[in-house]
Write a protein that holds these residues in place. Structure first.
Motif, mmCIF file in Angstrom:
data_model
loop_
_atom_site.group_PDB
_atom_site.id
_atom_site.type_symbol
_atom_site.label_atom_id
_atom_site.label_comp_id
_atom_site.label_asym_id
_atom_site.label_seq_id
_atom_site.Cartn_x
_atom_site.Cartn_y
_atom_site.Cartn_z
ATOM 1 N N LEU A 117 72.477 54.600 70.851
ATOM 2 C CA LEU A 117 72.808 53.303 71.441
ATOM 3 C C LEU A 117 72.232 52.160 70.615
ATOM 4 O O LEU A 117 72.948 51.206 70.264
ATOM 5 C CB LEU A 117 72.269 53.241 72.874
ATOM 6 C CG LEU A 117 72.366 51.898 73.605
ATOM 7 C CD1 LEU A 117 73.810 51.553 73.881
ATOM 8 C CD2 LEU A 117 71.560 51.946 74.906
ATOM 9 N N VAL A 118 70.949 52.242 70.291
ATOM 10 C CA VAL A 118 70.317 51.158 69.541
ATOM 11 C C VAL A 118 70.585 51.271 68.044
ATOM 12 O O VAL A 118 70.540 50.267 67.322
ATOM 13 C CB VAL A 118 68.805 51.102 69.824
ATOM 14 C CG1 VAL A 118 68.560 50.682 71.246
ATOM 15 C CG2 VAL A 118 68.121 52.438 69.544
ATOM 16 N N TYR A 228 64.543 41.011 62.009
ATOM 17 C CA TYR A 228 63.844 41.856 61.045
ATOM 18 C C TYR A 228 63.133 43.015 61.728
ATOM 19 O O TYR A 228 62.688 43.962 61.063
ATOM 20 C CB TYR A 228 62.832 41.024 60.257
ATOM 21 C CG TYR A 228 63.451 40.083 59.251
ATOM 22 C CD1 TYR A 228 64.114 40.567 58.135
ATOM 23 C CD2 TYR A 228 63.374 38.703 59.424
ATOM 24 C CE1 TYR A 228 64.689 39.709 57.216
ATOM 25 C CE2 TYR A 228 63.945 37.830 58.512
ATOM 26 C CZ TYR A 228 64.605 38.341 57.410
ATOM 27 O OH TYR A 228 65.181 37.482 56.507
ATOM 28 N N SER A 229 63.012 42.961 63.043
ATOM 29 C CA SER A 229 62.320 44.018 63.787
ATOM 30 C C SER A 229 62.945 45.383 63.561
ATOM 31 O O SER A 229 62.252 46.402 63.622
ATOM 32 C CB SER A 229 62.334 43.702 65.285
ATOM 33 O OG SER A 229 61.665 42.498 65.558
ATOM 34 N N TYR A 373 71.529 38.966 71.819
ATOM 35 C CA TYR A 373 71.843 39.678 73.057
ATOM 36 C C TYR A 373 71.652 41.189 72.873
ATOM 37 O O TYR A 373 71.147 41.877 73.762
ATOM 38 C CB TYR A 373 73.285 39.412 73.501
ATOM 39 C CG TYR A 373 73.632 37.952 73.629
ATOM 40 C CD1 TYR A 373 72.715 37.033 74.141
ATOM 41 C CD2 TYR A 373 74.875 37.471 73.234
ATOM 42 C CE1 TYR A 373 73.039 35.699 74.248
ATOM 43 C CE2 TYR A 373 75.204 36.139 73.341
ATOM 44 C CZ TYR A 373 74.274 35.253 73.836
ATOM 45 O OH TYR A 373 74.600 33.916 73.939
ATOM 46 N N LEU A 374 72.072 41.712 71.736
ATOM 47 C CA LEU A 374 72.002 43.149 71.493
ATOM 48 C C LEU A 374 70.587 43.623 71.190
ATOM 49 O O LEU A 374 70.190 44.727 71.566
ATOM 50 C CB LEU A 374 72.930 43.529 70.333
ATOM 51 C CG LEU A 374 74.425 43.323 70.551
ATOM 52 C CD1 LEU A 374 75.190 43.584 69.257
ATOM 53 C CD2 LEU A 374 74.942 44.236 71.659
ATOM 54 N N LEU A 375 69.821 42.792 70.503
ATOM 55 C CA LEU A 375 68.519 43.214 69.999
ATOM 56 C C LEU A 375 67.384 42.994 70.991
ATOM 57 O O LEU A 375 66.418 43.770 71.022
ATOM 58 C CB LEU A 375 68.218 42.450 68.701
ATOM 59 C CG LEU A 375 66.973 42.855 67.902
ATOM 60 C CD1 LEU A 375 67.038 44.325 67.522
ATOM 61 C CD2 LEU A 375 66.848 41.983 66.654
ATOM 62 N N VAL A 450 65.305 35.758 79.357
ATOM 63 C CA VAL A 450 65.672 36.587 80.501
ATOM 64 C C VAL A 450 65.684 38.063 80.105
ATOM 65 O O VAL A 450 65.131 38.923 80.805
ATOM 66 C CB VAL A 450 67.043 36.173 81.055
ATOM 67 C CG1 VAL A 450 67.493 37.114 82.174
ATOM 68 C CG2 VAL A 450 67.000 34.737 81.562
ATOM 69 N N GLY A 451 66.303 38.374 78.970
ATOM 70 C CA GLY A 451 66.400 39.760 78.527
ATOM 71 C C GLY A 451 65.051 40.388 78.248
ATOM 72 O O GLY A 451 64.811 41.557 78.601
ATOM 73 N N LEU A 452 64.147 39.629 77.624
ATOM 74 C CA LEU A 452 62.805 40.153 77.358
ATOM 75 C C LEU A 452 62.089 40.503 78.663
ATOM 76 O O LEU A 452 61.484 41.574 78.797
ATOM 77 C CB LEU A 452 61.985 39.126 76.580
ATOM 78 C CG LEU A 452 62.335 38.933 75.105
ATOM 79 C CD1 LEU A 452 61.621 37.706 74.542
ATOM 80 C CD2 LEU A 452 61.971 40.174 74.295
#
Length: 491
Positions: A117-118, A228-229, A373-375, A450-452
């Motif tokens: 997935l990732v 870069y993560s 959004y994805l990361l 929000v995602g974090l």
């Protein structure tokens, strides 16, 4: 060393090599203690060079293009870079502790197969960035020497792939030389802009604040640094595990944050001074305004490190592609397989570059928001798992075992990712699409925050009652004989 030659053990042991070999032979396999080397301060130069190129300059144009003045664009850039690099640098600290590429480390959170997935998300990011670099370098080469963009796109891919084939040590060494060169060049031109160019009072009018351009520039800068993560610990994994987390964090943070902010500020200044020009034209006009005829020198200086940045993308992308292949059918990592993966990526990114070169700045802005959004859910889950849940304790052998302790699919990580991603959509702004809450906020996108928060909370909740001491004992037994003292330390 490990004697057995089954696929899992082969992935751990990898090809034998001496530290003086120029071309890297390792890829997704574990780096044993006998091959650990390098200095922690080298992380500052590789991430400084990773940012000091023309693509980073282009990001400074976004706030100005949306109507912000120079001072508020600068504040958004500085705070956005500081925010995004914070997470990226904590990922860097995982490399010395685990001795593995960044994305392989996602298996404990998502499962042996669930990590797909990732990894797909990571490949999208690699492809988009590499294509962006190809577009800007191709446009630059056409402007400077009249080289057709078709050849330019191919040339950047070829040179970057050759650097990536040479591997970890050569990329680090090239980055150190380029960092010194770029500090000198950037200092000269930065001083020149301040001394020679008169900025209007409007540029620094603190009362002229517009929320939407400010937030777009902030989150664009943050997402860029955060991106870069996905491969940051690829370049710290050869360091010894006794390198401390704070050392790794601060050397990475200093190099990435300073260079990212510096280049974006240069771009913002060029965009303000020459608003009718595109990225390449504005850079040339800025240089010529300082010293007549020096515009193309500044442009070339902003292009040369792009080859190293492209190598970073291709190198990390090849490791992720090999991780995908290894999950389908385990194999012995070899240099040939890494070269094949690099060539495949080069073909794909060149096709993307051709298709996206028309309206580049708009394409780049939307790409960076989608990237965010994805990361974002992944970075939250990965860091929470490493620093809070498992506290740096992982089994190297079990990461490479399809039937190991981390399972094929981990519902905890997958659920936290999907729920975190879904929670961002009502706050999202991509092109003409505005989520429900984004409309209520007047078009301001705060989805990253929000995602974090949501991804972290769901993942911690899913691991309530987790017995770390029992898992640590299983890790100790599973990893006997890999390396004396190589089991990851607690951060």
């Amino acid at each position: 060393m490990i004697e057995d030659t089954n696929p899992t053990e082969t992935a751990l042991a990898g090809p034998s090599r001496a530290s003086q070999v120029i071309i890297e032979t390792r890829s997704i396999d574990y780096v044993p203690l006998t091959e650990r080397r390098g200095k922690v301060w080298h992380l500052s130069t590789i991430w400084f060079t990773g940012n000091v190129h023309i693509l980073t300059v282009a990001l400074g144009f976004i706030g100005i293009a949306l109507g912000a003045n120079l001072i508020w664009t600068a504040i958004a850039i500085l705070t956005g870079c500081a925010f995004g690099t914070f997470f990226m640098a904590f990922h860097s600290a995982q490399g010395p502790q685990l001795g593995l590429p960044q994305m392989v480390q996602s298996r404990p959170q998502f499962g042996f197969m669930g990590a797909f997935l990732v990894w797909i998300v990571a490949l999208i990011i690699y492809g988009g960035y590499a294509a962006s670099i190809q577009i800007l370098v191709g446009d630059t080469l056409e402007e400077v020497i009249g080289l057709p963009t078709t050849i330019g796109y191919f040339s950047i891919a070829l040179i970057a792939i050759l650097l990536a084939v040479m591997g970890h040590d050569i990329i680090h060494k090239a980055a150190r030389y380029l960092a010194v060169l770029m500090v000198v060049v950037l200092a000269m031109f930065s001083i020149g802009i301040i001394v020679v160019q008169p900025f209007s009072a409007e540029a620094f009018d603190i009362r002229s604040f517009s929320l939407v351009p400010f937030m777009v520039q902030f989150f664009t800068a943050a997402a860029y640094q955060l991106s870069y993560s996905i491969f940051v610990s690829d370049y710290s994994r050869y360091l010894r595990p006794d390198v401390s987390v704070p050392e790794t964090f601060w050397w990475t943070y200093a190099g990435a944050a300073v260079s990212g902010a510096w280049m974006m500020l240069m771009g913002a200044a060029a965009a303000w001074l020459f608003p009718l020009n595109d990225t390449v034209g504005a850079i040339i006009a800025t240089g010529d305004a300082i010293v007549s005829g020096s515009g193309k020198i500044l442009l070339i200086a902003a292009v040369v490190p792009a080859f190293a940045a492209g190598a970073l993308c291709f190198y990390g992308g090849s490791l992720t592609l090999l991780s995908c292949a290894d999950s389908i059918k385990q194999f012995q990592p070899t240099m040939l397989k890494r070269v094949v993966a690099l060539v495949c990526l080069g073909i794909v990114t060149t096709v993307i570059a051709y298709s996206a070169s028309g309206s580049f700045i708009a394409w780049l802005e939307n790409f960076l928001f989608v990237l965010g959004y994805l990361l974002t859910p992944w970075t939250a889950i990965n860091l929470i798992d490493f620093y809070v849940v498992r506290r740096g304790h992982y089994s190297i052998r079990e990461i490479f075992s399809p039937r190991g302790m981390y399972g094929r699919w981990s519902w905890r990580g997958i659920a936290a990712y999907l729920i975190g991603f879904a929670s961002m959509l009502p706050f999202a702004v991509v092109g003409d699409f505005h989520g429900f809450f984004a409309r209520l906020l007047g078009g301001v996108d705060i989805s990253m925050l929000v995602g974090l928060a949501v991804s972290s909370a769901i993942y911690v909740w899913a691991y309530r009652g987790f017995d770390l001491s029992t898992e640590t004992e299983r890790i100790r037994v599973a990893d006997i004989g890999i390396d004396a003292g190589a089991t990851p330390q607690s951060p």
